[in-house]
Scaffold this motif. Sequence first.
Motif, PDB file in Angstrom:
ATOM      1  N   SER A  50      -0.282 -21.765   7.191  1.00 29.46           N
ATOM      2  CA  SER A  50      -1.638 -21.813   7.729  1.00 29.46           C
ATOM      3  C   SER A  50      -2.575 -20.876   6.963  1.00 29.46           C
ATOM      4  O   SER A  50      -2.131 -19.886   6.387  1.00 29.46           O
ATOM      5  N   PRO A  51      -3.863 -21.169   6.947  1.00 29.86           N
ATOM      6  CA  PRO A  51      -4.824 -20.283   6.288  1.00 29.86           C
ATOM      7  C   PRO A  51      -4.788 -18.867   6.846  1.00 29.86           C
ATOM      8  O   PRO A  51      -4.924 -17.893   6.128  1.00 29.86           O
ATOM      9  N   ARG A  52      -4.594 -18.738   8.177  1.00 30.61           N
ATOM     10  CA  ARG A  52      -4.502 -17.414   8.793  1.00 30.61           C
ATOM     11  C   ARG A  52      -3.321 -16.621   8.215  1.00 30.61           C
ATOM     12  O   ARG A  52      -3.442 -15.442   7.915  1.00 30.61           O
ATOM     13  N   THR A  53      -2.195 -17.298   8.042  1.00 29.87           N
ATOM     14  CA  THR A  53      -1.019 -16.643   7.472  1.00 29.87           C
ATOM     15  C   THR A  53      -1.266 -16.241   6.034  1.00 29.87           C
ATOM     16  O   THR A  53      -0.881 -15.154   5.601  1.00 29.87           O
ATOM     17  N   GLN A  54      -1.905 -17.105   5.261  1.00 28.16           N
ATOM     18  CA  GLN A  54      -2.200 -16.789   3.862  1.00 28.16           C
ATOM     19  C   GLN A  54      -3.070 -15.542   3.757  1.00 28.16           C
ATOM     20  O   GLN A  54      -2.824 -14.682   2.917  1.00 28.16           O
ATOM     21  N   VAL A  55      -4.061 -15.414   4.626  1.00 28.23           N
ATOM     22  CA  VAL A  55      -4.951 -14.253   4.618  1.00 28.23           C
ATOM     23  C   VAL A  55      -4.179 -12.992   5.002  1.00 28.23           C
ATOM     24  O   VAL A  55      -4.316 -11.943   4.372  1.00 28.23           O
ATOM     25  N   ARG A  56      -3.351 -13.082   6.059  1.00 25.04           N
ATOM     26  CA  ARG A  56      -2.579 -11.920   6.496  1.00 25.04           C
ATOM     27  C   ARG A  56      -1.565 -11.498   5.436  1.00 25.04           C
ATOM     28  O   ARG A  56      -1.382 -10.315   5.179  1.00 25.04           O
ATOM     29  N   HIS A  57      -0.921 -12.469   4.801  1.00 27.36           N
ATOM     30  CA  HIS A  57       0.043 -12.150   3.742  1.00 27.36           C
ATOM     31  C   HIS A  57      -0.657 -11.475   2.572  1.00 27.36           C
ATOM     32  O   HIS A  57      -0.185 -10.475   2.038  1.00 27.36           O
ATOM     33  N   GLN A  58      -1.809 -11.985   2.170  1.00 31.28           N
ATOM     34  CA  GLN A  58      -2.560 -11.390   1.065  1.00 31.28           C
ATOM     35  C   GLN A  58      -2.966  -9.955   1.399  1.00 31.28           C
ATOM     36  O   GLN A  58      -2.917  -9.074   0.546  1.00 31.28           O
ATOM     37  N   ALA A  59      -3.341  -9.707   2.643  1.00 29.13           N
ATOM     38  CA  ALA A  59      -3.707  -8.348   3.059  1.00 29.13           C
ATOM     39  C   ALA A  59      -2.511  -7.405   2.963  1.00 29.13           C
ATOM     40  O   ALA A  59      -2.643  -6.263   2.507  1.00 29.13           O
ATOM     41  N   HIS A  60      -1.332  -7.883   3.361  1.00 30.86           N
ATOM     42  CA  HIS A  60      -0.119  -7.064   3.246  1.00 30.86           C
ATOM     43  C   HIS A  60       0.180  -6.751   1.775  1.00 30.86           C
ATOM     44  O   HIS A  60       0.505  -5.622   1.423  1.00 30.86           O
ATOM     45  N   VAL A  61       0.088  -7.760   0.920  1.00 34.42           N
ATOM     46  CA  VAL A  61       0.361  -7.568  -0.505  1.00 34.42           C
ATOM     47  C   VAL A  61      -0.623  -6.571  -1.107  1.00 34.42           C
ATOM     48  O   VAL A  61      -0.234  -5.667  -1.856  1.00 34.42           O
ATOM     49  N   GLU A  62      -1.903  -6.696  -0.783  1.00 33.86           N
ATOM     50  CA  GLU A  62      -2.912  -5.782  -1.314  1.00 33.86           C
ATOM     51  C   GLU A  62      -2.681  -4.351  -0.831  1.00 33.86           C
ATOM     52  O   GLU A  62      -2.810  -3.400  -1.599  1.00 33.86           O
ATOM     53  N   ARG A  63      -2.319  -4.196   0.439  1.00 28.49           N
ATOM     54  CA  ARG A  63      -2.049  -2.864   0.982  1.00 28.49           C
ATOM     55  C   ARG A  63      -0.842  -2.232   0.296  1.00 28.49           C
ATOM     56  O   ARG A  63      -0.893  -1.072  -0.130  1.00 28.49           O
ATOM     57  N   LEU A  64       0.224  -2.996   0.129  1.00 22.14           N
ATOM     58  CA  LEU A  64       1.419  -2.467  -0.532  1.00 22.14           C
ATOM     59  C   LEU A  64       1.165  -2.179  -2.011  1.00 22.14           C
ATOM     60  O   LEU A  64       1.652  -1.189  -2.550  1.00 22.14           O
ATOM     61  N   THR A  65       0.395  -3.024  -2.665  1.00 21.84           N
ATOM     62  CA  THR A  65       0.059  -2.801  -4.076  1.00 21.84           C
ATOM     63  C   THR A  65      -0.726  -1.507  -4.236  1.00 21.84           C
ATOM     64  O   THR A  65      -0.468  -0.722  -5.154  1.00 21.84           O
ATOM     65  N   ALA A  66      -1.664  -1.250  -3.330  1.00 22.90           N
ATOM     66  CA  ALA A  66      -2.442  -0.012  -3.383  1.00 22.90           C
ATOM     67  C   ALA A  66      -1.549   1.199  -3.151  1.00 22.90           C
ATOM     68  O   ALA A  66      -1.700   2.232  -3.820  1.00 22.90           O
ATOM     69  N   LEU A  67      -0.602   1.092  -2.228  1.00 17.87           N
ATOM     70  CA  LEU A  67       0.316   2.199  -1.967  1.00 17.87           C
ATOM     71  C   LEU A  67       1.205   2.481  -3.176  1.00 17.87           C
ATOM     72  O   LEU A  67       1.413   3.634  -3.544  1.00 17.87           O
ATOM     73  N   VAL A  68       1.715   1.431  -3.790  1.00 17.33           N
ATOM     74  CA  VAL A  68       2.612   1.593  -4.940  1.00 17.33           C
ATOM     75  C   VAL A  68       1.854   2.104  -6.154  1.00 17.33           C
ATOM     76  O   VAL A  68       2.318   2.993  -6.862  1.00 17.33           O
ATOM     77  N   SER A  69       0.668   1.577  -6.405  1.00 16.74           N
ATOM     78  CA  SER A  69      -0.097   1.998  -7.581  1.00 16.74           C
ATOM     79  C   SER A  69      -0.601   3.433  -7.428  1.00 16.74           C
ATOM     80  O   SER A  69      -0.831   4.119  -8.411  1.00 16.74           O
ATOM     81  N   GLY A  70      -0.726   3.897  -6.199  1.00 20.18           N
ATOM     82  CA  GLY A  70      -1.192   5.261  -5.960  1.00 20.18           C
ATOM     83  C   GLY A  70      -0.082   6.287  -5.917  1.00 20.18           C
ATOM     84  O   GLY A  70      -0.329   7.490  -5.893  1.00 20.18           O
ATOM     85  N   SER A  71       1.166   5.816  -5.935  1.00 15.93           N
ATOM     86  CA  SER A  71       2.277   6.758  -5.860  1.00 15.93           C
ATOM     87  C   SER A  71       2.642   7.284  -7.247  1.00 15.93           C
ATOM     88  O   SER A  71       2.361   6.662  -8.251  1.00 15.93           O
ATOM     89  N   SER A  72       3.293   8.425  -7.274  1.00 19.33           N
ATOM     90  CA  SER A  72       3.674   9.021  -8.541  1.00 19.33           C
ATOM     91  C   SER A  72       5.162   8.860  -8.815  1.00 19.33           C
ATOM     92  O   SER A  72       5.722   9.523  -9.679  1.00 19.33           O
ATOM     93  N   VAL A  73       5.815   7.954  -8.082  1.00 28.91           N
ATOM     94  CA  VAL A  73       7.246   7.731  -8.253  1.00 28.91           C
ATOM     95  C   VAL A  73       7.448   6.777  -9.432  1.00 28.91           C
ATOM     96  O   VAL A  73       6.857   5.713  -9.491  1.00 28.91           O
ATOM     97  N   ALA A  74       8.304   7.176 -10.364  1.00 27.66           N
ATOM     98  CA  ALA A  74       8.610   6.335 -11.511  1.00 27.66           C
ATOM     99  C   ALA A  74       9.626   5.264 -11.110  1.00 27.66           C
ATOM    100  O   ALA A  74      10.604   5.550 -10.432  1.00 27.66           O
ATOM    101  N   VAL A  75       9.393   4.040 -11.535  1.00 29.94           N
ATOM    102  CA  VAL A  75      10.280   2.942 -11.225  1.00 29.94           C
ATOM    103  C   VAL A  75      10.943   2.483 -12.515  1.00 29.94           C
ATOM    104  O   VAL A  75      10.256   2.186 -13.492  1.00 29.94           O
ATOM    105  N   ALA A  76      12.257   2.419 -12.522  1.00 26.84           N
ATOM    106  CA  ALA A  76      12.988   1.975 -13.712  1.00 26.84           C
ATOM    107  C   ALA A  76      12.854   0.462 -13.847  1.00 26.84           C
ATOM    108  O   ALA A  76      12.994  -0.269 -12.879  1.00 26.84           O
ATOM    109  N   ALA A  77      12.578   0.012 -15.034  1.00 27.85           N
ATOM    110  CA  ALA A  77      12.403  -1.430 -15.262  1.00 27.85           C
ATOM    111  C   ALA A  77      13.705  -2.097 -15.616  1.00 27.85           C
ATOM    112  O   ALA A  77      14.591  -1.592 -16.142  1.00 27.85           O
TER     113      ALA A  77
END
Length: 77
Positions: A50-77
């Motif tokens: 549903s469109p409502r689910t797509q919007v909520r999922h996108q909000a979760h992804v954006e929130r998590l992306t902001a948290l990860v990009s703002g952290s100083s933890v190194a991630v091994a590739a």
Amino acid sequence: MTAHPWADCSECAGSGWAGEDDCLSVFCWACNGSGLEEHSARSIVHATVSPRTQVRHQAHVERLTALVSGSSVAVAA
């Protein structure tokens, strides 16, 4: 969170709240209160998300992306 399609939780219909008969938690046992449920590519087609689910999922992804990009933890590739 972007590898598989997400849809409204089938147990709580996307509300995130437990049912009236669930005395163990106020949140849905299946989605832990998120209201979203991950599906395999075969179990759901894009048109059923549903469109409502797509919007909520996108909000979760954006929130998590902001948290990860703002952290100083190194991630091994």
